[in-house]
Design an enzyme around this catalytic site. Structure first.
Site, PDB file in Angstrom:
ATOM      1  N   VAL A 296       2.397   3.457  -3.415  1.00 27.24           N
ATOM      2  CA  VAL A 296       1.637   4.448  -4.256  1.00 27.24           C
ATOM      3  C   VAL A 296       1.122   5.938  -3.786  1.00 27.24           C
ATOM      4  O   VAL A 296       1.520   6.852  -4.440  1.00 27.24           O
ATOM      5  CB  VAL A 296       0.569   3.694  -4.632  1.00 27.24           C
ATOM      6  CG1 VAL A 296      -0.446   4.471  -5.490  1.00 27.24           C
ATOM      7  CG2 VAL A 296       0.741   2.240  -5.153  1.00 27.24           C
TER       8      VAL A 296
ATOM      9  N   GLU B 181       0.914  -1.297  -0.128  1.00 33.52           N
ATOM     10  CA  GLU B 181      -0.091  -0.030  -0.051  1.00 33.52           C
ATOM     11  C   GLU B 181       0.753   1.370  -0.061  1.00 33.52           C
ATOM     12  O   GLU B 181       0.495   2.344  -0.665  1.00 33.52           O
ATOM     13  CB  GLU B 181      -1.007   0.087   1.153  1.00 33.52           C
ATOM     14  CG  GLU B 181      -1.938   0.963   1.440  1.00 33.52           C
ATOM     15  CD  GLU B 181      -3.080   1.054   0.275  1.00 33.52           C
ATOM     16  OE1 GLU B 181      -3.253   1.912  -0.781  1.00 33.52           O
ATOM     17  OE2 GLU B 181      -4.013   0.050   0.376  1.00 33.52           O
TER      18      GLU B 181
ATOM     19  N   GLY C  36      12.703  19.630   3.138  1.00 36.61           N
ATOM     20  CA  GLY C  36      12.653  18.243   3.108  1.00 36.61           C
ATOM     21  C   GLY C  36      11.466  17.658   2.351  1.00 36.61           C
ATOM     22  O   GLY C  36      11.484  16.350   2.351  1.00 36.61           O
TER      23      GLY C  36
ATOM     24  N   LYS D 108       4.857   4.463  -9.677  1.00 38.67           N
ATOM     25  CA  LYS D 108       3.699   4.355  -8.828  1.00 38.67           C
ATOM     26  C   LYS D 108       2.118   4.095  -9.764  1.00 38.67           C
ATOM     27  O   LYS D 108       1.347   3.180  -9.531  1.00 38.67           O
ATOM     28  CB  LYS D 108       3.038   5.537  -7.943  1.00 38.67           C
ATOM     29  CG  LYS D 108       4.110   5.876  -6.761  1.00 38.67           C
ATOM     30  CD  LYS D 108       3.893   7.090  -6.073  1.00 38.67           C
ATOM     31  CE  LYS D 108       4.904   7.436  -5.099  1.00 38.67           C
ATOM     32  NZ  LYS D 108       4.735   8.811  -4.675  1.00 38.67           N
TER      33      LYS D 108
END
Length: 412
Positions: free
Chosen positions: A131, A128, A186, A204
């Site tokens: 993506v 999971e 960041g 993805k």
């Protein structure tokens, strides 16, 4: 009480987040699984670095030490790069462990092989977090695919690119200035190529394609464009038209062909992605029964990504089949072959009121920009003939007021 032993590979932002969440949600995990979850080992790069890890947890730079533990049930991989992560996960499966990964590049390349290997060894794979960070898009697709036929999946899958586009518009900044701010916060790496050129979103997209349609397009056929050509001037012009740039991945089936793209497009106020700003991600799924569903949330960060990993931990510990719903769907979009359907486009450099029987002139938006209806092939011809300098598709609904009459254009 029985115990589930977990090893975490990597102790960066994601790995540390997973470790902390297992500690903080110990009771919830025990309640769901009926067993206590314990971190048995952590794989690190530098043994000299101080880390807040409980005594009794094996801290090692050698994955072989982890494989040799007397009990090991789940391996969570939170490193980067294709190797040695792929090799580590293969070895974990062969040992009989469930695996969970947050590594989108590795899984895009080797996901099918890992899933097949897991099926042969009767263990499960959780991915999971590969993506959309904390958005449970894979679990949602698994549920939808029980009966629904998915027609199209679109997504803002990279928070860095979305942040840059938002800052350029809201802060009136150049691409370079918005990128520097993303790096300072960041959100972007020192080398931001994977994000701003669409590679991260591409990986993805391939993973999503396998889930939605059971297969993926040929990688070299996928249109992949980054956001580096978008200027503050373009953003200013399109903003006056009620349009916003978004870096969108799109996958659909047309007949027996899977079509996919990762590119900047323009969306209007009625599109579900119009208000997706900053580092947020969003995924829109269109299927034949439920219609259109949009999921939105944080696409990255310590705890959003850890959330996805922890939900996968529950999934794999319940020993769900790794290839559940990983089959070819018969869904198909009723569209013309790729490149042959008329679309709505914002075009640069086209001579004002350029006459062509194949183009429909919708609106002149500035001295050197306009909105037209055409096929993508026709636009590519204009570019090759140097009659235009660039173009972006408008998706969703677009409204103009021409000669005091409102005109509506709807494009999916």
């Amino acid at each position: 009480m029985s115990v589930i032993k977990v090893a975490i590979l990597g102790f960066g932002t994601v790995g540390e987040g997973v470790y902390k969440t297992i500690q903080s949600h110990e009771d919830e995990l025990t309640g769901v699984l009926g067993k206590k979850v314990e971190v048995a080992a952590v794989l690190i790069k530098n043994k000299k670095k101080t880390r807040d890890i409980n005594e009794g947890v094996l801290i090692t730079t050698d994955f072989a030490e982890i494989l040799n533990l007397p009990q090991l049930d789940v391996v969570v991989e939170a490193i980067v790069g294709k190797e040695p992560t792929f090799t580590f996960l293969k070895q974990a499966i062969q040992r009989g462990c469930h695996i969970i990964t947050a590594n989108k590049e590795m899984f895009a390349y080797y996901g099918s092989e890992l899933l097949e290997l897991a099926e042969n060894h009767n263990v499960s794979v959780g991915y999971e977090a590969t993506v959309a960070g904390g958005i449970p898009v894979i679990q949602t697709l698994r549920q939808l695919l029980n009966v629904n036929r998915v027609r199209q999946v679109q997504g803002i899958l990279n928070g860095t690119s979305n942040f840059i586009l938002t800052e350029m518009r809201e802060g009136k900044q150049s691409f370079a200035a918005a990128l520097r701010l993303a790096q300072e916060k960041g959100y972007a790496e020192v080398d931001p190529t994977n994000d701003v050129e669409g590679f991260d979103a591409f990986y993805k997209t391939m993973i999503l394609s396998r889930i939605a349609f059971g297969e993926e397009p040929k990688w070299h056929d996928v249109e992949r464009k980054g956001i580096t050509t978008i200027t503050s001037e373009l953003i200013e012009v399109t903003e006056k038209l009620g349009l916003r740039f978004k870096h969108i991945a799109s996958i659909s089936r047309i007949g027996n062909q899977i079509n996919a793209s990762v590119r900047p497009v323009l969306v209007g106020k009625f599109h579900p992605f119009y208000h997706v700003e900053g580092v947020e991600n969003a995924v829109n799924v269109q299927s034949d029964i439920v219609g259109s569903i949009t999921l939105q949330g944080p696409g990255a960060g310590m705890f959003p990504t850890a959330s996805a990993v922890i939900e996968d931990l529950v999934f794999v510990c319940q020993n769900q089949p790794p290839n559940k719903n990983y089959n070819k769907t018969t869904a198909a979009c009723e569209q013309k072959e790729k490149g042959n359907g008329k679309g709505l486009w914002f075009i640069q450099g086209l001579v004002k009121n350029y006459l062509s029987p194949s183009l429909t002139w919708v609106e002149q938006t500035s001295e050197d920009t306009a909105i037209i209806q055409a096929t993508q092939k026709e636009l590519e011809q204009l570019i090759s003939q140097k009659k235009a300098s660039g173009y972006f598709q408008i998706i969703g609904e677009y409204k103009i007021l021409s000669n005091n009459k409102e005109a509506n254009f709807a494009v999916i």
